[in-house]
Motif scaffolding. Structure first.
Motif, PDB file in Angstrom:
ATOM      1  N   ASN A   1      19.434  -5.707  13.855  1.00  0.00           N
ATOM      2  CA  ASN A   1      19.161  -5.098  14.598  1.00  0.00           C
ATOM      3  C   ASN A   1      18.305  -4.079  14.326  1.00  0.00           C
ATOM      4  O   ASN A   1      16.963  -4.391  13.220  1.00  0.00           O
ATOM      5  CB  ASN A   1      20.661  -4.115  14.207  1.00  0.00           C
ATOM      6  N   ASP A   2      17.616  -3.450  15.609  1.00  0.00           N
ATOM      7  CA  ASP A   2      16.315  -2.826  15.544  1.00  0.00           C
ATOM      8  C   ASP A   2      15.946  -1.944  14.447  1.00  0.00           C
ATOM      9  O   ASP A   2      15.262  -1.541  14.031  1.00  0.00           O
ATOM     10  CB  ASP A   2      16.021  -1.905  17.439  1.00  0.00           C
ATOM     11  N   ASP A   3      17.272  -1.074  14.103  1.00  0.00           N
ATOM     12  CA  ASP A   3      16.906  -0.009  13.054  1.00  0.00           C
ATOM     13  C   ASP A   3      16.028  -0.821  11.535  1.00  0.00           C
ATOM     14  O   ASP A   3      15.411  -0.409  11.151  1.00  0.00           O
ATOM     15  CB  ASP A   3      17.799   1.116  12.761  1.00  0.00           C
ATOM     16  N   ASP A   4      17.255  -1.176  11.448  1.00  0.00           N
ATOM     17  CA  ASP A   4      16.390  -2.901  10.340  1.00  0.00           C
ATOM     18  C   ASP A   4      15.316  -4.009  10.016  1.00  0.00           C
ATOM     19  O   ASP A   4      14.619  -3.319   9.199  1.00  0.00           O
ATOM     20  CB  ASP A   4      17.895  -3.774  10.715  1.00  0.00           C
ATOM     21  N   GLN A   5      15.524  -4.117  11.244  1.00  0.00           N
ATOM     22  CA  GLN A   5      13.325  -4.375  12.186  1.00  0.00           C
ATOM     23  C   GLN A   5      12.314  -3.655  11.211  1.00  0.00           C
ATOM     24  O   GLN A   5      11.404  -3.432  10.664  1.00  0.00           O
ATOM     25  CB  GLN A   5      13.669  -5.273  12.658  1.00  0.00           C
ATOM     26  N   GLU A   6      12.832  -2.125  11.679  1.00  0.00           N
ATOM     27  CA  GLU A   6      12.336  -1.346  11.930  1.00  0.00           C
ATOM     28  C   GLU A   6      11.781  -0.765  10.819  1.00  0.00           C
ATOM     29  O   GLU A   6      10.989  -1.098   9.870  1.00  0.00           O
ATOM     30  CB  GLU A   6      12.461   0.037  12.442  1.00  0.00           C
ATOM     31  N   GLN A   7      12.403   0.025   9.748  1.00  0.00           N
ATOM     32  CA  GLN A   7      13.191  -0.045   8.212  1.00  0.00           C
ATOM     33  C   GLN A   7      12.648  -1.062   7.550  1.00  0.00           C
ATOM     34  O   GLN A   7      11.763  -1.005   6.595  1.00  0.00           O
ATOM     35  CB  GLN A   7      14.211   0.556   7.609  1.00  0.00           C
ATOM     36  N   LEU A   8      12.784  -2.934   7.643  1.00  0.00           N
ATOM     37  CA  LEU A   8      11.838  -3.814   7.460  1.00  0.00           C
ATOM     38  C   LEU A   8      10.779  -3.817   7.263  1.00  0.00           C
ATOM     39  O   LEU A   8      10.053  -3.962   6.005  1.00  0.00           O
ATOM     40  CB  LEU A   8      12.863  -4.762   7.212  1.00  0.00           C
ATOM     41  N   LEU A   9      10.089  -3.912   8.865  1.00  0.00           N
ATOM     42  CA  LEU A   9       8.246  -3.209   9.177  1.00  0.00           C
ATOM     43  C   LEU A   9       8.133  -2.137   7.185  1.00  0.00           C
ATOM     44  O   LEU A   9       6.513  -2.464   7.348  1.00  0.00           O
ATOM     45  CB  LEU A   9       8.419  -3.237   9.706  1.00  0.00           C
ATOM     46  N   VAL A  10       8.457  -1.256   7.883  1.00  0.00           N
ATOM     47  CA  VAL A  10       8.145  -0.252   6.659  1.00  0.00           C
ATOM     48  C   VAL A  10       8.077  -0.371   5.315  1.00  0.00           C
ATOM     49  O   VAL A  10       6.805   0.150   5.261  1.00  0.00           O
ATOM     50  CB  VAL A  10       8.232   1.322   7.404  1.00  0.00           C
ATOM     51  N   GLN A  11       8.924  -0.475   5.063  1.00  0.00           N
ATOM     52  CA  GLN A  11       9.102  -1.407   3.741  1.00  0.00           C
ATOM     53  C   GLN A  11       8.362  -2.612   3.716  1.00  0.00           C
ATOM     54  O   GLN A  11       6.510  -2.645   2.763  1.00  0.00           O
ATOM     55  CB  GLN A  11      10.308  -1.967   2.905  1.00  0.00           C
ATOM     56  N   LEU A  12       8.297  -3.494   4.548  1.00  0.00           N
ATOM     57  CA  LEU A  12       6.645  -4.584   3.931  1.00  0.00           C
ATOM     58  C   LEU A  12       5.385  -3.618   4.255  1.00  0.00           C
ATOM     59  O   LEU A  12       4.489  -3.948   2.633  1.00  0.00           O
ATOM     60  CB  LEU A  12       7.174  -5.651   4.661  1.00  0.00           C
ATOM     61  N   VAL A  13       4.884  -3.287   4.667  1.00  0.00           N
ATOM     62  CA  VAL A  13       3.950  -2.262   4.731  1.00  0.00           C
ATOM     63  C   VAL A  13       3.527  -1.634   3.726  1.00  0.00           C
ATOM     64  O   VAL A  13       2.561  -1.438   3.131  1.00  0.00           O
ATOM     65  CB  VAL A  13       3.849  -1.103   6.174  1.00  0.00           C
ATOM     66  N   SER A  14       4.331  -0.822   3.216  1.00  0.00           N
ATOM     67  CA  SER A  14       4.185   0.061   1.825  1.00  0.00           C
ATOM     68  C   SER A  14       3.815  -1.574   0.827  1.00  0.00           C
ATOM     69  O   SER A  14       2.952  -1.136  -0.398  1.00  0.00           O
ATOM     70  CB  SER A  14       5.896   0.099   1.517  1.00  0.00           C
ATOM     71  N   VAL A  15       5.140  -2.288   0.202  1.00  0.00           N
ATOM     72  CA  VAL A  15       4.458  -3.270  -0.290  1.00  0.00           C
ATOM     73  C   VAL A  15       3.031  -3.811  -0.091  1.00  0.00           C
ATOM     74  O   VAL A  15       2.404  -4.022  -1.103  1.00  0.00           O
ATOM     75  CB  VAL A  15       4.938  -4.754  -0.534  1.00  0.00           C
ATOM     76  N   ILE A  16       2.719  -4.074   0.758  1.00  0.00           N
ATOM     77  CA  ILE A  16       1.689  -4.715   1.308  1.00  0.00           C
ATOM     78  C   ILE A  16      -0.012  -3.394   0.646  1.00  0.00           C
ATOM     79  O   ILE A  16      -0.982  -3.942  -0.039  1.00  0.00           O
ATOM     80  CB  ILE A  16       1.392  -4.877   2.763  1.00  0.00           C
ATOM     81  N   HIS A  17       0.886  -2.652   0.897  1.00  0.00           N
ATOM     82  CA  HIS A  17      -0.147  -1.438   0.322  1.00  0.00           C
ATOM     83  C   HIS A  17      -0.783  -0.973  -0.372  1.00  0.00           C
ATOM     84  O   HIS A  17      -1.689  -1.244  -1.101  1.00  0.00           O
ATOM     85  CB  HIS A  17       0.590   0.208   0.856  1.00  0.00           C
ATOM     86  N   GLN A  18       0.847  -1.382  -1.463  1.00  0.00           N
ATOM     87  CA  GLN A  18      -0.019  -0.716  -2.986  1.00  0.00           C
ATOM     88  C   GLN A  18      -0.598  -2.603  -3.404  1.00  0.00           C
ATOM     89  O   GLN A  18      -1.018  -2.466  -4.286  1.00  0.00           O
ATOM     90  CB  GLN A  18       2.093  -1.315  -3.750  1.00  0.00           C
ATOM     91  N   LEU A  19      -0.173  -3.739  -2.629  1.00  0.00           N
ATOM     92  CA  LEU A  19      -0.949  -5.341  -3.407  1.00  0.00           C
ATOM     93  C   LEU A  19      -2.512  -4.694  -3.110  1.00  0.00           C
ATOM     94  O   LEU A  19      -2.968  -5.014  -3.990  1.00  0.00           O
ATOM     95  CB  LEU A  19      -0.288  -6.487  -3.422  1.00  0.00           C
ATOM     96  N   GLN A  20      -2.677  -4.486  -1.420  1.00  0.00           N
ATOM     97  CA  GLN A  20      -4.102  -4.149  -1.518  1.00  0.00           C
ATOM     98  C   GLN A  20      -4.593  -3.027  -2.722  1.00  0.00           C
ATOM     99  O   GLN A  20      -6.084  -3.318  -2.706  1.00  0.00           O
ATOM    100  CB  GLN A  20      -4.346  -3.850  -0.189  1.00  0.00           C
ATOM    101  N   GLU A  21      -4.013  -2.174  -2.307  1.00  0.00           N
ATOM    102  CA  GLU A  21      -5.483  -0.941  -3.271  1.00  0.00           C
ATOM    103  C   GLU A  21      -4.884  -1.322  -5.010  1.00  0.00           C
ATOM    104  O   GLU A  21      -5.719  -0.368  -5.816  1.00  0.00           O
ATOM    105  CB  GLU A  21      -4.272   0.066  -3.109  1.00  0.00           C
ATOM    106  N   GLN A  22      -4.234  -1.976  -5.297  1.00  0.00           N
ATOM    107  CA  GLN A  22      -4.296  -3.074  -6.712  1.00  0.00           C
ATOM    108  C   GLN A  22      -5.620  -4.212  -6.951  1.00  0.00           C
ATOM    109  O   GLN A  22      -5.677  -3.801  -8.138  1.00  0.00           O
ATOM    110  CB  GLN A  22      -3.150  -3.565  -7.408  1.00  0.00           C
ATOM    111  N   GLY A  23      -6.071  -4.431  -5.754  1.00  0.00           N
ATOM    112  CA  GLY A  23      -6.803  -4.993  -5.751  1.00  0.00           C
ATOM    113  C   GLY A  23      -6.325  -6.546  -5.406  1.00  0.00           C
ATOM    114  O   GLY A  23      -7.321  -7.837  -6.158  1.00  0.00           O
TER     115      GLY A  23
END
Length: 220
Positions: free
Chosen positions: A127-149
């Motif tokens: 559903n739309d809410d679950d898609q939005e939450q998943l997107l935000v969490q993926l952004v967070s994971v990618i952010h951590q990966l890129q900041e770690q280099g």
């Protein structure tokens, strides 16, 4: 007596889940690539080049794809033979060469996008809410990966100099993009934006701090 069952740490199980999804994504990439008449690596290169008028250097492409420069060069040569890309002199450095997509290459990218993969179908079933939450969490994971280099800076909203998190009181469209001068919502956060311009490290840190602070209400 058997020892009590102890589940692996949550983060380890998340990694296991992402690994399963990655397997499906790789299978989807092979299907899309075959449909477009290229290999998955060649299709990934075309996607990176699509919409970037100045093109990319071989070094940039290999960095963003996470492959060696010889591997990237082999794929670039194959794409050049198919007239899907072309090489141009870098206006800023006559000794450098930039790789630019052709109109035929853009048609290949479009053909690849038209093939819906298994992961696309699975995520669209949420559903739309679950898609939005998943997107935000993926952004967070990618952010951590890129900041770690671990990975290069991605072309996401949260690493872009044009992004202003929670600039508006409207809960449906709290963010602002200075590039297009428009408000947008969480569901519109971009993972790979063609117009992305990487903010400097201090600005990225400040932007991420504001994004995280306002995304998590007090007490969470």
């Amino acid at each position: 007596m058997e020892p009590p069952f102890v589940a692996p740490p949550v983060h380890a199980r998340i990694a296991e889940g992402l690994e399963r999804i990655a397997m499906a994504l790789r299978a989807d990439d092979w299907v899309r690539a075959r449909t477009a008449g290229v290999t998955p690596t060649q299709l990934a290169i075309l996607r990176l080049l699509d919409g970037r008028h100045r093109g990319w250097t071989v070094k940039d492409l290999s960095l963003h794809l996470g492959v060696s420069q010889p591997t990237a060069t082999d794929s670039i040569l194959a794409l050049e033979r198919k007239a899907l890309i072309e090489k141009r002199a870098d206006p800023a450095d006559g000794r450098a060469v930039r790789i630019v997509i052709t109109s035929a290459g853009r048609a290949v990218v479009r053909a690849g996008h038209e093939t819906a993969g298994a992961v696309d179908r699975a995520t669209s079933a949420l559903n739309d809410d679950d898609q939005e939450q998943l997107l935000v969490q993926l952004v967070s994971v990618i952010h951590q990966l890129q900041e770690q280099g671990t990975i290069p800076i991605q072309r996401m909203c949260v690493s872009c100099r044009y992004f202003r998190p929670y600039a508006h009181a409207d809960a449906a469209q709290p963010h602002h993009c200075n590039f297009v001068d428009a408000a947008f919502g969480q569901q519109d956060l971009r993972i790979d934006c063609r117009d992305h311009e990487t903010a400097d490290p201090s600005a990225r840190a400040a932007t991420w701090g504001a994004f995280q602070k306002d995304h998590h209400p007090p007490g969470e």
